[in-house]
Design a protein around this motif. Structure first.
Motif, mmCIF file in Angstrom:
data_model
loop_
_atom_site.group_PDB
_atom_site.id
_atom_site.type_symbol
_atom_site.label_atom_id
_atom_site.label_comp_id
_atom_site.label_asym_id
_atom_site.label_seq_id
_atom_site.Cartn_x
_atom_site.Cartn_y
_atom_site.Cartn_z
ATOM 1 N N ALA A 14 0.838 -1.204 0.000
ATOM 2 C CA ALA A 14 0.000 0.000 0.000
ATOM 3 C C ALA A 14 0.873 1.255 0.000
ATOM 4 O O ALA A 14 0.512 2.278 -0.598
ATOM 5 C CB ALA A 14 -0.926 -0.006 1.210
ATOM 6 N N PRO B 36 0.947 8.375 -2.602
ATOM 7 C CA PRO B 36 0.407 8.631 -1.269
ATOM 8 C C PRO B 36 -0.795 9.572 -1.235
ATOM 9 O O PRO B 36 -1.548 9.556 -0.273
ATOM 10 C CB PRO B 36 1.593 9.232 -0.503
ATOM 11 N N GLN C 264 -3.519 9.787 -3.162
ATOM 12 C CA GLN C 264 -4.793 9.391 -3.765
ATOM 13 C C GLN C 264 -5.929 9.537 -2.751
ATOM 14 O O GLN C 264 -5.819 9.093 -1.615
ATOM 15 C CB GLN C 264 -4.701 7.946 -4.239
ATOM 16 N N LEU C 265 -7.008 10.158 -3.201
ATOM 17 C CA LEU C 265 -8.144 10.368 -2.303
ATOM 18 C C LEU C 265 -9.177 9.260 -2.492
ATOM 19 O O LEU C 265 -9.333 8.719 -3.583
ATOM 20 C CB LEU C 265 -8.799 11.721 -2.597
ATOM 21 N N ALA C 266 -9.895 8.969 -1.433
ATOM 22 C CA ALA C 266 -11.024 8.048 -1.553
ATOM 23 C C ALA C 266 -12.088 8.716 -2.407
ATOM 24 O O ALA C 266 -12.246 9.943 -2.359
ATOM 25 C CB ALA C 266 -11.578 7.719 -0.171
ATOM 26 N N PRO C 267 -12.840 7.961 -3.208
ATOM 27 C CA PRO C 267 -13.892 8.565 -4.024
ATOM 28 C C PRO C 267 -14.909 9.295 -3.143
ATOM 29 O O PRO C 267 -15.234 8.835 -2.053
ATOM 30 C CB PRO C 267 -14.545 7.365 -4.710
ATOM 31 N N ARG D 88 -17.880 6.745 1.201
ATOM 32 C CA ARG D 88 -18.438 5.418 1.486
ATOM 33 C C ARG D 88 -17.681 4.796 2.650
ATOM 34 O O ARG D 88 -16.449 4.762 2.661
ATOM 35 C CB ARG D 88 -18.321 4.531 0.245
ATOM 36 N N ASP E 56 -16.784 1.531 4.582
ATOM 37 C CA ASP E 56 -16.727 0.094 4.319
ATOM 38 C C ASP E 56 -16.435 -0.651 5.609
ATOM 39 O O ASP E 56 -15.354 -0.527 6.182
ATOM 40 C CB ASP E 56 -15.631 -0.210 3.285
ATOM 41 N N ARG F 113 -9.510 5.906 3.709
ATOM 42 C CA ARG F 113 -8.866 4.853 2.922
ATOM 43 C C ARG F 113 -8.646 3.575 3.742
ATOM 44 O O ARG F 113 -7.866 2.707 3.346
ATOM 45 C CB ARG F 113 -7.541 5.360 2.339
ATOM 46 N N LEU G 75 -10.790 0.670 6.609
ATOM 47 C CA LEU G 75 -12.108 0.121 6.952
ATOM 48 C C LEU G 75 -12.728 0.848 8.145
ATOM 49 O O LEU G 75 -12.050 1.571 8.881
ATOM 50 C CB LEU G 75 -11.986 -1.373 7.257
ATOM 51 N N TYR H 34 -13.644 0.098 11.134
ATOM 52 C CA TYR H 34 -13.229 -0.016 12.539
ATOM 53 C C TYR H 34 -12.051 0.883 12.898
ATOM 54 O O TYR H 34 -11.752 1.052 14.078
ATOM 55 C CB TYR H 34 -12.961 -1.480 12.931
ATOM 56 N N TYR I 163 -3.330 -2.380 10.001
ATOM 57 C CA TYR I 163 -3.537 -1.678 8.735
ATOM 58 C C TYR I 163 -4.795 -2.236 8.070
ATOM 59 O O TYR I 163 -4.831 -3.397 7.656
ATOM 60 C CB TYR I 163 -2.337 -1.828 7.785
ATOM 61 N N ALA I 164 -5.819 -1.408 7.979
ATOM 62 C CA ALA I 164 -7.121 -1.865 7.482
ATOM 63 C C ALA I 164 -7.452 -1.212 6.146
ATOM 64 O O ALA I 164 -8.571 -0.791 5.908
ATOM 65 C CB ALA I 164 -8.210 -1.575 8.508
ATOM 66 N N GLY I 165 -6.453 -1.148 5.258
ATOM 67 C CA GLY I 165 -6.719 -0.606 3.931
ATOM 68 C C GLY I 165 -7.273 -1.663 2.987
ATOM 69 O O GLY I 165 -7.563 -1.368 1.828
ATOM 70 N N ILE I 166 -7.408 -2.884 3.479
ATOM 71 C CA ILE I 166 -7.867 -3.985 2.622
ATOM 72 C C ILE I 166 -9.005 -4.712 3.300
ATOM 73 O O ILE I 166 -9.117 -4.692 4.513
ATOM 74 C CB ILE I 166 -6.705 -4.947 2.322
#
Lengths: 263, 297
Positions: free
Chosen positions: A46, A51, A53-56, A121, A123, A222, A224, A226, A260-263
């Protein structure tokens, strides 16, 4: 005929044994280490992505009619109840640790600062998604005022809720301190200074409701759900989170979820 | 010695006996070279990785046992719009209830409610299908993502090998003239007559088409749909979300592709068994198969 049956039993039994074996493997220290290697790989990968990039973000028309409140939804702490009763007029959040200029922020202080509104959003690690609008102060602006020391590596959020009793609105039975630790979470400095990482005090144009973390929660778009810590009590900058809780960097991390909860 | 032990000993050691696969038992039959080491290694890594990805995936699904299309989640089972629930596994006390596109089934014992080591439990997929067995989303995610990396590495190695050696072009891409054989081949397969290893040690057109679809359609769609569910990837590749029609669509497609792979694996294993289990296993382990292997099943 008998052969076929035995063969089928053999294949089924082998799959079952393999699953049981995996479970046992995961409970050994070596097994845990091997499984953790995957998370390290994911985090390193990741970091290779650009570095900034923004979340939609979404138009307001796409805001979910029902935004499921999850995790703690009703903190039972008497100090918190008193804050709710006073509409958070007495709420004040110390920001300290590895900073040059520790200080506290009231809600009025935060509202007077430049704000950011984003429709994003959310997630959940469970698999569901909802879209909501969040308004708050970029965490980077708060950090700029307290001036992090160079050795600060993590932003830690200490919270009012205790998940063991606060995930329900019903009066839960008393749990001792040890089995019902206060909620906390941590994020890295890279994610902390992202423009979309904000301390949100409003949701969908209203003051943040209690079930969504009033009066202040983290939005870190970016990662999850939690990692989006609710009911923030204080912020601490640290060079390691090993001394907190079970040492994994957060309440959910201590329960076995990835830091790390980017996935 | 019972038939079963003879069968086991035969399959494992390649001993010269066994009633249902006589061809490999005959001495002096020439061996043909069928699978290169790279194909064999990547095949068995696939077996392990897909097994763990599937079982941990079902555990992850159990945390929210409901699917719909679109970007966000539909929580209301009575929703009838485009976001209506495609699949919903729930329970009503001790009754397991599964809804597929609005049709309701009692699935007690398997879906919704099933036995675990700790007694009957309300859970979507039963504990014997999930990794870990008991409810544990956190651990399942560790398993899933570690083996996702392993699957990706394995797939990449196979792809590079296949392109460099010409294996993909030579063995997997169907020729135009072969496509004309599809109807005839279907009939042959339905009559369970195969000639996998005999005169032409090559895949027939149905095998080529199946392997091609699995490797270049099902697996890539499965992986991309999985990646789309990552919020960090969503920031990096927002177009991927639009390709799938939203995150929940991607989740639904990920689930459907996973079960498509399971269907493939079931057919694959049946075919391996009926076309000569021992000889096929031998060729995928040692690389060599006995020529003129014909099934009499």
């Amino acid at each position: 005929m008998r052969i076929k049956l035995d063969r089928r039993l053999f294949v089924g039994g082998a799959a079952g044994l393999a699953l049981a074996g995996c479970d046992r493997l995961a409970s050994t220290p070596r097994g845990k280490e091997a499984l953790n290697a995957g998370e390290a790989l994911t985090y390193d990968a990741a970091k290779l992505l650009p570095p900034n990039q923004l979340a939609p973000e979404y138009p307001a028309s796409q805001i979910s009619k029902v935004f499921k409140p999850n995790g703690s939804i009703d903190p039972k702490d008497p100090a918190y109840k008193a804050l709710v009763a006073a509409k958070f007029a007495d709420w004040s959040m110390p920001v300290g640790g590895l900073v040059e200029a520790p200080r506290s922020f009231t809600l009025a202080d935060l509202r007077a600062m430049p704000s950011r509104t984003q429709v994003t959003r959310h997630d959940c690690v469970e698999g569901w998604s909802c879209i909501g609008q969040w308004t708050g102060v970029p965490l980077s602006a708060v950090l700029a005022l307290v001036k992090p020391k160079p050795e600060a590596r993590y932003v830690v959020f200490h919270c009012y809720d205790r998940y063991g009793t606060d995930y329900t609105t019903e009066q839960a039975g008393a749990l001792d301190e040890e089995n019902n630790p206060p909620f906390y979470g941590s994020i890295g400095m890279g994610d902390a200074v992202q423009p979309q990482t904000i301390l949100a005090y409003a949701m969908n144009g209203q003051d943040l409701p209690v079930e969504h973390g009033a009066p202040l929660r983290l939005r870190i778009e970016r990662q999850l759900g939690y990692k989006n810590t609710k009911y923030i009590r204080s912020i601490e900058l640290m060079d390691s989170y090993a001394s907190l809780g079970d040492g994994k960097g957060g309440y959910w991390e201590d329960q076995g979820y990835e830091w790390y909860a980017g996935i | 010695m019972t038939d079963a032990t003879a069968e086991n000993g035969y399959a494992v050691a390649g001993a010269e006996s066994g009633a249902d696969a006589p061809a490999t038992g005959r001495r002096g039959r020439p061996l043909i070279y069928r699978h290169s080491p790279w194909v064999r290694i990547t095949h068995w890594v696939w077996v392990v990785a897909l097994f763990i990805l599937f079982t941990s995936g079902l555990q992850i699904f159990n945390a929210h046992p409901s699917l719909n299309f679109g970007n966000t989640t539909t929580f209301d089972p009575s929703e009838t719009g485009p976001g209506r629930l495609v699949l919903n596994i729930d329970n009503n006390d001790s009754t397991g209830i599964t809804q597929v596109l609005g049709h309701t089934f009692d699935t007690t014992g398997v879906l919704g409610v099933s036995k675990t080591a700790d007694g009957p439990a309300a859970r979507a997929f039963p504990s014997w299908m999930t990794l870990p067995a008991l409810q544990d989303l956190g651990s399942a995610r560790y398993w899933h993502f570690l083996f996702a990396w392993i699957l990706a590495a394995d797939g990449l190695i196979y792809l590079i090998y296949g392109l460099v050696t010409g294996h993909l072009r030579r063995d997997l891409v169907p020729r135009l003239r072969e496509l004309a054989q599809v109807p005839g081949d279907i009939v042959t397969h339905l009559r369970l007559r195969f000639s996998h290893g005999s005169d032409a040690p090559q895949y027939n057109v149905l095998q080529k088409l199946t392997y091609f679809l699995v490797l270049f359609v099902v697996l890539p769609v499965l992986v991309l749909a999985g990646l789309e569910m990552s919020p960090r990837i969503d920031a990096a590749l927002p177009w991927l979300r639009d390709v799938f029609g939203g995150r929940q669509s991607a989740r639904t497609i990920h689930f459907m592709m996973a079960w498509t792979l399971v269907a493939f694996v079931l057919v694959h294993v049946v075919m391996v068994v009926v076309s000569g289990l021992a000889n096929n296993l031998r060729s995928m382990i040692t690389g060599r198969a006995v020529a003129s292997q014909e099934s009499e099943s």
